[in-house]
Design a protein around this motif. Structure first.
Motif, PDB file in Angstrom:
ATOM      1  N   LYS A 190       2.921  -6.963  -7.660  1.00 39.42           N
ATOM      2  CA  LYS A 190       2.085  -5.881  -7.715  1.00 39.42           C
ATOM      3  C   LYS A 190       2.793  -4.532  -7.663  1.00 39.42           C
ATOM      4  CE  LYS A 190      -0.939  -8.719  -5.106  1.00 39.42           C
ATOM      5  NZ  LYS A 190      -1.452  -9.454  -3.633  1.00 39.42           N
ATOM      6  N   ILE A 191       4.017  -4.498  -7.927  1.00 37.35           N
ATOM      7  CA  ILE A 191       4.907  -3.427  -7.894  1.00 37.35           C
ATOM      8  C   ILE A 191       4.988  -2.933  -9.311  1.00 37.35           C
ATOM      9  CG2 ILE A 191       7.348  -2.386  -7.317  1.00 37.35           C
ATOM     10  CD1 ILE A 191       7.323  -4.288  -5.132  1.00 37.35           C
ATOM     11  N   ALA A 192       4.716  -1.681  -9.856  1.00 38.00           N
ATOM     12  CA  ALA A 192       4.563  -1.475 -11.083  1.00 38.00           C
ATOM     13  C   ALA A 192       5.894  -0.831 -11.687  1.00 38.00           C
ATOM     14  CB  ALA A 192       3.637  -0.322 -11.257  1.00 38.00           C
ATOM     15  N   CYS A 193       6.909  -0.487 -10.853  1.00 38.75           N
ATOM     16  CA  CYS A 193       8.248  -0.232 -11.309  1.00 38.75           C
ATOM     17  C   CYS A 193       9.343  -1.092 -11.323  1.00 38.75           C
ATOM     18  CB  CYS A 193       8.706   1.466 -10.591  1.00 38.75           C
ATOM     19  SG  CYS A 193       8.910   1.005  -8.658  1.00 38.75           S
ATOM     20  N   PRO A 194      10.424  -0.994 -11.739  1.00 42.45           N
ATOM     21  CA  PRO A 194      11.645  -1.681 -11.520  1.00 42.45           C
ATOM     22  C   PRO A 194      12.090  -1.707 -10.060  1.00 42.45           C
ATOM     23  CG  PRO A 194      12.032  -0.278 -13.489  1.00 42.45           C
ATOM     24  CD  PRO A 194      10.630   0.364 -12.735  1.00 42.45           C
ATOM     25  N   VAL A 213      24.451  -4.568  -7.289  1.00 36.27           N
ATOM     26  CA  VAL A 213      23.272  -4.163  -7.295  1.00 36.27           C
ATOM     27  C   VAL A 213      22.770  -4.711  -8.646  1.00 36.27           C
ATOM     28  CG1 VAL A 213      21.838  -2.186  -7.761  1.00 36.27           C
ATOM     29  CG2 VAL A 213      23.949  -1.912  -6.558  1.00 36.27           C
ATOM     30  N   LEU A 214      21.615  -5.433  -8.363  1.00 37.84           N
ATOM     31  CA  LEU A 214      20.895  -6.439  -9.348  1.00 37.84           C
ATOM     32  C   LEU A 214      19.430  -6.402  -9.377  1.00 37.84           C
ATOM     33  CD1 LEU A 214      20.285  -9.928  -8.021  1.00 37.84           C
ATOM     34  CD2 LEU A 214      21.576  -8.140  -6.606  1.00 37.84           C
ATOM     35  N   LEU A 215      18.917  -6.598 -10.636  1.00 32.28           N
ATOM     36  CA  LEU A 215      17.469  -6.597 -10.620  1.00 32.28           C
ATOM     37  C   LEU A 215      17.102  -7.682  -9.790  1.00 32.28           C
ATOM     38  CD1 LEU A 215      17.089  -6.168 -14.678  1.00 32.28           C
ATOM     39  CD2 LEU A 215      16.439  -4.665 -12.863  1.00 32.28           C
ATOM     40  N   VAL A 216      15.724  -7.552  -9.367  1.00 33.66           N
ATOM     41  CA  VAL A 216      15.303  -8.756  -8.603  1.00 33.66           C
ATOM     42  C   VAL A 216      14.013  -9.305  -9.269  1.00 33.66           C
ATOM     43  CG1 VAL A 216      13.580  -8.907  -6.772  1.00 33.66           C
ATOM     44  CG2 VAL A 216      15.475  -6.854  -6.373  1.00 33.66           C
ATOM     45  N   ASP A 217      14.563 -10.779  -8.945  1.00 37.87           N
ATOM     46  CA  ASP A 217      13.268 -11.525  -9.569  1.00 37.87           C
ATOM     47  C   ASP A 217      12.684 -12.567  -8.434  1.00 37.87           C
ATOM     48  OD1 ASP A 217      15.325 -13.473  -9.336  1.00 37.87           O
ATOM     49  OD2 ASP A 217      16.087 -13.702 -11.429  1.00 37.87           O
ATOM     50  N   ASP A 225       0.866  -1.106  -0.003  1.00 39.31           N
ATOM     51  CA  ASP A 225       0.016  -0.060  -0.031  1.00 39.31           C
ATOM     52  C   ASP A 225       0.887   1.299   0.027  1.00 39.31           C
ATOM     53  OD1 ASP A 225      -2.106  -1.508   0.203  1.00 39.31           O
ATOM     54  OD2 ASP A 225      -2.615  -1.240   2.235  1.00 39.31           O
ATOM     55  N   ALA A 226       1.788   1.148   0.530  1.00 36.65           N
ATOM     56  CA  ALA A 226       2.733   2.363   0.701  1.00 36.65           C
ATOM     57  C   ALA A 226       3.449   2.556  -0.459  1.00 36.65           C
ATOM     58  CB  ALA A 226       3.924   2.077   1.856  1.00 36.65           C
ATOM     59  N   ILE A 227       3.766   1.651  -1.065  1.00 35.88           N
ATOM     60  CA  ILE A 227       4.816   1.653  -2.682  1.00 35.88           C
ATOM     61  C   ILE A 227       3.583   2.281  -3.475  1.00 35.88           C
ATOM     62  CG2 ILE A 227       5.665   0.510  -4.225  1.00 35.88           C
ATOM     63  CD1 ILE A 227       7.092  -1.463  -2.439  1.00 35.88           C
ATOM     64  N   ALA A 228       2.590   1.803  -3.721  1.00 36.68           N
ATOM     65  CA  ALA A 228       1.347   2.151  -4.624  1.00 36.68           C
ATOM     66  C   ALA A 228       1.104   3.596  -4.063  1.00 36.68           C
ATOM     67  CB  ALA A 228       0.268   1.242  -4.266  1.00 36.68           C
ATOM     68  N   GLY A 229       0.919   4.008  -2.954  1.00 38.61           N
ATOM     69  CA  GLY A 229       0.589   5.495  -2.715  1.00 38.61           C
ATOM     70  C   GLY A 229       1.745   6.335  -3.071  1.00 38.61           C
ATOM     71  N   LEU A 230       3.081   6.086  -3.028  1.00 37.82           N
ATOM     72  CA  LEU A 230       4.069   6.852  -3.218  1.00 37.82           C
ATOM     73  C   LEU A 230       4.282   6.795  -4.689  1.00 37.82           C
ATOM     74  CD1 LEU A 230       6.542   5.580  -0.375  1.00 37.82           C
ATOM     75  CD2 LEU A 230       5.564   7.788  -0.495  1.00 37.82           C
ATOM     76  N   GLN A 231       4.031   5.694  -5.570  1.00 37.72           N
ATOM     77  CA  GLN A 231       4.162   5.829  -7.138  1.00 37.72           C
ATOM     78  C   GLN A 231       5.551   6.327  -7.410  1.00 37.72           C
ATOM     79  OE1 GLN A 231       1.248   8.684  -8.019  1.00 37.72           O
ATOM     80  NE2 GLN A 231      -0.311   6.867  -8.764  1.00 37.72           N
ATOM     81  N   PRO A 232       6.683   5.207  -6.834  1.00 39.39           N
ATOM     82  CA  PRO A 232       8.104   5.562  -7.336  1.00 39.39           C
ATOM     83  C   PRO A 232       8.333   5.182  -8.475  1.00 39.39           C
ATOM     84  CG  PRO A 232       7.765   3.722  -5.837  1.00 39.39           C
ATOM     85  CD  PRO A 232       6.325   4.251  -5.963  1.00 39.39           C
ATOM     86  N   ASP A 233       9.422   5.579  -9.059  1.00 39.33           N
ATOM     87  CA  ASP A 233       9.972   5.108 -10.564  1.00 39.33           C
ATOM     88  C   ASP A 233      10.939   4.089 -10.172  1.00 39.33           C
ATOM     89  OD1 ASP A 233       8.530   6.982 -11.955  1.00 39.33           O
ATOM     90  OD2 ASP A 233      10.140   8.454 -11.435  1.00 39.33           O
ATOM     91  N   VAL A 234      11.462   3.996  -8.895  1.00 40.26           N
ATOM     92  CA  VAL A 234      12.330   2.841  -8.870  1.00 40.26           C
ATOM     93  C   VAL A 234      12.152   2.314  -7.207  1.00 40.26           C
ATOM     94  CG1 VAL A 234      14.208   4.177  -8.035  1.00 40.26           C
ATOM     95  CG2 VAL A 234      14.844   1.709  -8.569  1.00 40.26           C
ATOM     96  N   VAL A 235      12.234   0.926  -7.179  1.00 42.88           N
ATOM     97  CA  VAL A 235      12.055   0.375  -5.348  1.00 42.88           C
ATOM     98  C   VAL A 235      13.447  -0.317  -5.517  1.00 42.88           C
ATOM     99  CG1 VAL A 235      11.162  -1.165  -3.982  1.00 42.88           C
ATOM    100  CG2 VAL A 235       9.539   0.220  -5.209  1.00 42.88           C
ATOM    101  N   PHE A 236      14.310   0.266  -4.507  1.00 45.65           N
ATOM    102  CA  PHE A 236      15.651  -0.189  -4.096  1.00 45.65           C
ATOM    103  C   PHE A 236      15.600  -1.065  -2.622  1.00 45.65           C
ATOM    104  CE2 PHE A 236      19.923   0.370  -2.095  1.00 45.65           C
ATOM    105  CZ  PHE A 236      20.682   0.195  -3.214  1.00 45.65           C
ATOM    106  N   LEU A 237      15.862  -2.211  -3.035  1.00 46.69           N
ATOM    107  CA  LEU A 237      15.902  -2.961  -1.608  1.00 46.69           C
ATOM    108  C   LEU A 237      17.138  -3.251  -1.172  1.00 46.69           C
ATOM    109  CD1 LEU A 237      13.774  -6.229  -2.971  1.00 46.69           C
ATOM    110  CD2 LEU A 237      12.956  -3.968  -1.970  1.00 46.69           C
ATOM    111  N   ALA A 238      17.459  -2.999   0.264  1.00 38.05           N
ATOM    112  CA  ALA A 238      18.584  -3.224   0.811  1.00 38.05           C
ATOM    113  C   ALA A 238      18.702  -3.818   2.249  1.00 38.05           C
ATOM    114  CB  ALA A 238      19.396  -1.874   0.980  1.00 38.05           C
ATOM    115  N   GLY A 239      18.964  -4.865   2.514  1.00 37.30           N
ATOM    116  CA  GLY A 239      18.938  -5.438   3.755  1.00 37.30           C
ATOM    117  C   GLY A 239      17.292  -5.923   4.082  1.00 37.30           C
TER     118      GLY A 239
END
Length: 257
Positions: free
Chosen positions: A136-140, A174-178, A111-125
């Motif tokens: 359900k995440i629309a961006c890379p 740093v890699l693409l997430v699958d 819900d937070a990601i959808a509300g923020l509408q980012p162009d990238v989601v960066f995962l770290a730890g």
């Protein structure tokens, strides 16, 4: 506090080395919104791992996890010196937007990601995202991994490179997430060297120190629509925490702690 306008969302469990990376991104690319998940129960983690590996190695891994936690306290002075020498920012900046969620896979996180509408989601730890969450995440979605993939997927990539006699691959990706464990295409990689006094309790901090630039560059590339992967030309293997008996024997035999 209302979240600032930002096209970058970071999902993390936190920690000094991760905040150093987040702050480097913010310094170079502007404000980021951080989704901070609650720590995963160690009991759940160990039970899940035991189903795959059996209880004997998992009990051994628990011993090393406890020793690593004690090491962070014992070697806190060394970490503080590293932070100062490398000009790292290991804590959230004043005013940093932080959204607390129980898990990176929880509905609150989506819900937070959808509300923020980012162009990238960066995962770290953070926890590994499930296939359902990713869909359900629309961006890379990209991930900072403290190891050179695909050779050192999973846990403690820096330690395993050193313990395997492969110091040239002490680094990060740093890699693409699958849906796999660090199996996505590599975008950027950095290699460095541990220094005197470094050990398994602070390798991640050392790796973050020389990897901040590739994190900034990878996020910048995604924002610019450049998603070009590289082929490291390495074999693929997933690693876990070393068992306490392997860790102690290797340290005594090689001096790699």
């Amino acid at each position: 506090m209302e979240s600032p306008k930002s096209n970058i969302v970071v999902v993390t469990e936190g920690g000094p080395h991760i905040w150093a990376v987040i702050n480097a991104i913010a310094d170079s690319l502007g404000p980021v919104n951080v989704i901070l998940e609650a720590p995963e129960s160690k009991k759940q983690l160990l039970v899940r791992r035991a189903r795959r590996q059996g209880w004997v190695p998992v009990i051994g891994q628990l011993g090393t996890m406890v020793l690593t936690r004690l090491g962070k306290r014992f070697f806190a002075g060394h970490a503080d010196r590293m932070i100062a020498e490398q000009n790292m920012q290991p804590e959230p900046k004043p005013g940093q937007s932080i959204i607390h969620v129980p898990s990176a896979n929880a509905p609150e996180s989506l819900d937070a990601i959808a509300g923020l509408q980012p162009d990238v989601v960066f995962l770290a730890g953070c926890r590994m995202l499930t296939r359902a969450t990713l869909s359900k995440i629309a961006c890379p979605v990209i991930n900072y991994h403290a190891g050179i993939t695909p050779k050192y997927r999973g846990m403690n990539g820096g330690y395993w490179a050193l313990a395997s006699g492969d110091a040239q691959n002490f680094g990060t990706t740093v890699l693409l997430v699958d849906a796999g464990v660090d199996t996505g295409g590599a975008l950027r990689q950095a290699r460095g060297k541990p220094e005197r006094g470094d050990n398994i309790s602070n390798y991640a901090l050392r790796q973050a120190a020389f990897s901040r630039d590739i994190c900034v560059e990878a996020v910048r590339d995604v924002l610019a629509g450049r998603l070009v992967t590289i082929d490291p030309g390495l074999p693929s293997r997933q690693w876990y925490h070393p068992t306490i008996w392997f860790y102690l024997w290797t340290g005594l035999r090689t001096g790699i702690w």
